[in-house]
Design an enzyme around this catalytic site. Structure first.
Site, PDB file in Angstrom:
ATOM      1  N   TYR A 171       0.908  -1.085  -0.073  1.00 32.32           N
ATOM      2  CA  TYR A 171      -0.152  -0.090  -0.090  1.00 32.32           C
ATOM      3  C   TYR A 171       0.862   1.219   0.043  1.00 32.32           C
ATOM      4  CZ  TYR A 171      -3.518   3.231   1.730  1.00 32.32           C
ATOM      5  OH  TYR A 171      -4.511   4.587   1.826  1.00 32.32           O
ATOM      6  N   LYS A 175       0.863   4.026  -2.768  1.00 30.41           N
ATOM      7  CA  LYS A 175       0.447   5.227  -2.695  1.00 30.41           C
ATOM      8  C   LYS A 175       1.678   6.518  -2.975  1.00 30.41           C
ATOM      9  CE  LYS A 175      -3.737   5.058  -1.253  1.00 30.41           C
ATOM     10  NZ  LYS A 175      -4.830   5.603  -2.320  1.00 30.41           N
TER      11      LYS A 175
END
Length: 293
Positions: A171, A175
């Protein structure tokens, strides 16, 4: 409401719940026609039984707004193309794209499966890139036809992308990648009249459910900034990253050159190490990774 988005057509991906739902409702309240995209999957990206996009559309229509649901997979070229086509077919124009779709498959790096790495990259990075490319292609064609638009793209990063987050290597990497994508898109799309910015929101959603969620503000606290970035009122603002949490908005300044030293001759490893230590002593210490001890 001020009608800040009056006359605009706005796409919001992952808009069935949480931040996306809040953004869709906020844009509709400001006069926008909204394309509500949501595949209707669970927190981990696996199939779920309901259709949250249709529920959000019903909410908007009940309040007197305009909205249509898109249930396609925006990580596929067909799904992303269909998303933009639906906006144009339904409302005759496209003005704003809010890339928000995402899910989590958290593991410590040594336990992280390739499948879970690829799935998170697909939804967050590919799921930003494909709608962004489709929207930009439309705006480029409009500009070439002498009809430049005040196009707006708002991408969704995270504090994990800015600082990292223990147990969220996939993640965090995705991001962080969204930030790089934002900077490049802002530079490349400027000639089409398109602005591209990113937010790093902090809010109580099903992606933050658990012990930490109780201390987080509501998703609706983030949406006012997103609506402004997605409107004509944000003219001149592009290639920027904003943190948004509750009533706090922060402009993030990103990577900037810090202390430096130059040698007229090639460093030896020992000399390079000594120089690096001296520079580190002069530099600001990094902020801690989320969850680090």
């Amino acid at each position: 409401m001020s009608g800040l988005a009056e006359g605009r057509t706005v796409i919001v991906t992952g808009a069935g719940r949480g931040l996306g739902r809040a953004h869709a409702l906020a844009f509709a309240a400001e006069g926008a026609a909204v394309v509500v995209n949501d595949l209707g999957v669970g927190r981990d990206g696996r199939p779920a039984a309901d259709s949250p996009a249709a529920a959000v559309v019903a909410e908007i229509l009940a309040l007197g707004g305009r909205a249509v649901a898109h249930l396609g997979d925006i990580t596929t070229e067909e799904g992303a193309a269909g998303l933009v086509a639906l906006a144009l077919d339904s409302y005759g124009r496209l003005d704003t794209l809010v890339n928000n779709a995402g899910f989590l498959r958290d593991r410590m790096l040594v336990n992280l499966d390739v499948e879970d790495w690829d799935a998170v990259m697909r939804v967050h990075l590919r799921g930003h890139f494909l709608p962004l490319r489709q929207a930009a292609a439309h705006w480029r064609a409009e500009a070439k036809a002498g009809r430049p638009a005040a196009g707006r793209i708002v991408n969704t990063s995270s504090g994990a992308g800015l600082l990292g987050s223990v147990g969220q290597g996939n993640y965090s990497a995705a991001k962080a990648g969204i930030l790089g994508l934002t900077f490049v898109a802002a530079a490349e799309f400027a000639s089409y009249g398109v602005q591209v910015n990113a937010i790093a929101p902090s809010a109580r959603t099903r992606m933050t459910e658990g012990a930490i969620a109780a201390a987080l503000p509501e998703p609706e606290d983030v949406s006012p900034l997103v609506v402004w970035l997605g409107s004509d009122a944000s003219a001149g603002v592009t290639g920027r990253v904003f943190e948004a949490e509750g009533g706090r908005i922060t402009v993030m300044e990103g990577w900037r050159p810090g202390p430096a030293v130059h040698s007229a001759t090639r460093w030896s490893p020992a000399e390079a190490g000594e120089a690096a230590r001296k520079l580190l002593a002069q530099a600001e210490p990094p902020l801690p990774v989320y969850g680090a001890r």
